[in-house]
Write a protein that holds these residues in place. Sequence first.
Motif, PDB file in Angstrom:
ATOM      1  N   ILE A   3      50.945  72.096 -20.686  1.00 24.20           N
ATOM      2  CA  ILE A   3      50.126  72.933 -19.815  1.00 24.20           C
ATOM      3  C   ILE A   3      48.661  72.753 -20.196  1.00 24.20           C
ATOM      4  O   ILE A   3      48.306  72.844 -21.373  1.00 24.20           O
ATOM      5  N   GLU A   4      47.816  72.526 -19.220  1.00 29.12           N
ATOM      6  CA  GLU A   4      46.396  72.399 -19.513  1.00 29.12           C
ATOM      7  C   GLU A   4      45.864  73.718 -20.068  1.00 29.12           C
ATOM      8  O   GLU A   4      46.253  74.802 -19.625  1.00 29.12           O
ATOM      9  N   GLU A   5      44.949  73.641 -21.031  1.00 27.58           N
ATOM     10  CA  GLU A   5      44.476  74.838 -21.720  1.00 27.58           C
ATOM     11  C   GLU A   5      43.810  75.813 -20.758  1.00 27.58           C
ATOM     12  O   GLU A   5      43.956  77.026 -20.905  1.00 27.58           O
ATOM     13  N   THR A   6      43.087  75.316 -19.762  1.00 26.10           N
ATOM     14  CA  THR A   6      42.447  76.240 -18.825  1.00 26.10           C
ATOM     15  C   THR A   6      43.493  77.068 -18.074  1.00 26.10           C
ATOM     16  O   THR A   6      43.303  78.266 -17.847  1.00 26.10           O
ATOM     17  N   ASP A   7      44.621  76.446 -17.692  1.00 24.41           N
ATOM     18  CA  ASP A   7      45.706  77.197 -17.053  1.00 24.41           C
ATOM     19  C   ASP A   7      46.368  78.144 -18.037  1.00 24.41           C
ATOM     20  O   ASP A   7      46.747  79.273 -17.686  1.00 24.41           O
ATOM     21  N   THR A 318      38.486  74.699 -13.374  1.00 28.13           N
ATOM     22  CA  THR A 318      38.089  75.938 -14.059  1.00 28.13           C
ATOM     23  C   THR A 318      37.790  75.740 -15.538  1.00 28.13           C
ATOM     24  O   THR A 318      37.393  76.690 -16.215  1.00 28.13           O
ATOM     25  N   ALA A 319      37.984  74.523 -16.048  1.00 26.08           N
ATOM     26  CA  ALA A 319      37.803  74.286 -17.487  1.00 26.08           C
ATOM     27  C   ALA A 319      36.384  74.643 -17.918  1.00 26.08           C
ATOM     28  O   ALA A 319      35.393  74.174 -17.347  1.00 26.08           O
ATOM     29  N   GLY A 320      36.292  75.521 -18.931  1.00 25.34           N
ATOM     30  CA  GLY A 320      35.001  75.953 -19.445  1.00 25.34           C
ATOM     31  C   GLY A 320      34.332  77.011 -18.596  1.00 25.34           C
ATOM     32  O   GLY A 320      33.247  77.498 -18.948  1.00 25.34           O
ATOM     33  N   LYS A 321      34.969  77.385 -17.470  1.00 23.95           N
ATOM     34  CA  LYS A 321      34.368  78.378 -16.565  1.00 23.95           C
ATOM     35  C   LYS A 321      35.339  79.525 -16.283  1.00 23.95           C
ATOM     36  O   LYS A 321      35.219  80.237 -15.281  1.00 23.95           O
ATOM     37  N   GLU A 322      36.305  79.712 -17.156  1.00 25.42           N
ATOM     38  CA  GLU A 322      37.346  80.718 -16.921  1.00 25.42           C
ATOM     39  C   GLU A 322      36.775  82.123 -16.770  1.00 25.42           C
ATOM     40  O   GLU A 322      37.269  82.920 -15.963  1.00 25.42           O
TER      41      GLU A 322
END
Length: 464
Positions: A3-7, A318-322
């Motif tokens: 799973i991607e970390e942003t998810d 959304t990575a880095g913008k969560e």
Amino acid sequence: MSIEETDAIFARAYASAITKKFIPGGINKNTQVVFLSPLVQRGIAGGDLIPEPVTNYMVYKAADNLLGADDPSYIGGGQASYIQSLRSYADYIDTKTNRSPAVVTRMVKARDAVDITEKKFEEEEDKAWARYEKAKDHFPGVSFNDWASESAPGFNSAKERRNAAYNELDSAAQLFDGPQASALYAIRNKIRNAQERTTVYSGLNQIAVSGDIDLLNEALIAANGGKKLEAGKLESFRVPAYSVQGYLITLKEWIRRGGQAEPVRTESLKIDVSSGFSSKWEDFGYKKVEGRGSIGIFPFFHVTVKTSSEEKSYKLDTAGKETEISLELKAIGFQLVQVEAGEWDVRGIKTMFPDLLPDAPKVLTSDLARVSSILFGYDVALTVTFGSKLRTEAKDLYEKARSSGGSLTIFGFHVAGSGGGGSSEQVKTDFEHVNWDNATGSITLTPAPQQVYPTLLAVLGQRL
């Protein structure tokens, strides 16, 4: 697939919100696991327009799953049946009794005979049911068992051979299991009887429709249209007994409130995205997390866009913008419902009988969890508010999906365009029930109103 970390950040934030609101004492991280469901996962149907056999089948289907305790995304299915796994475990318990070669040989032959005759019986039973379904209109008021006793000789013969094989197995086990034979016989017999499809065993099994998806959908469509499926279409089997205490009373009240002129979502679940950074998967019972990557609630925001020649998929970055995103669920009601198995269940069987025979199948392992509670919400709406760094991109993806007849999925809340439809396992919705608010930079997704089932939001599992 990982799973991607942003998810994962959004998923852990969701798990944190659920745990804080509905399990205030927290979970036992060594024995319990929190599974997250897509926000349109259809829950158990009920109410005045749903026949009891339909509800019972849906309870059984939801409760009997064994879930892989390394995947936080629950999509309605499991890796195995709990009762079948329990039966397999009970059948291969080693009581460490001294046995002669003759006793061992007899037991092996008895097990093989049961496997063969059980398979043949199931084949003949399915054939008999198919014939009965075609003929039952000519035999009003005649049950399957009464009809079969006169009209299904193959089924009757297979049943007799299966019963004889079980009698021999039980006799062989009396010698094979030694002093604990009587206790094991009682356990195995209860589990076996609970799985009987045509014989009533009070407290062990219960009436239910077959797993015919078309029939289930017909019953649900009829109920959503204000009608109850004709009783004549619901010739029923038996399934192992499970119950969800208090749930149906609550659901009927939710349906009543949802049918009012202006139903109001009075309950809220706010999801603090920052908690996805501060929490770990271990906080929700996971020793490791693999996941299915693109299934269930992952990825967080994605769309399909249709053109005349193809369909393309896009994902919001959304990575880095969560923290640019805030989330809130509103519903007519939420309830965490406890799931209980029937009298056939033996919760402490691994402690009572820790030893298995060398050829035992690998079942009831600690990397699996059984369903212990289910979180439901009725008429659940999702509002997602985007900050300035994501607002334009999010709206653009939404507009592309809507205008092309594609689909939009946010946190598993799946909205299909024209000709799209999603799965029959999903709460109904479409773009008519999606609203973009330019003033706030938010999107709100709502289900179609007055449905006879809630949304299944999460499952609390008990590690085996």
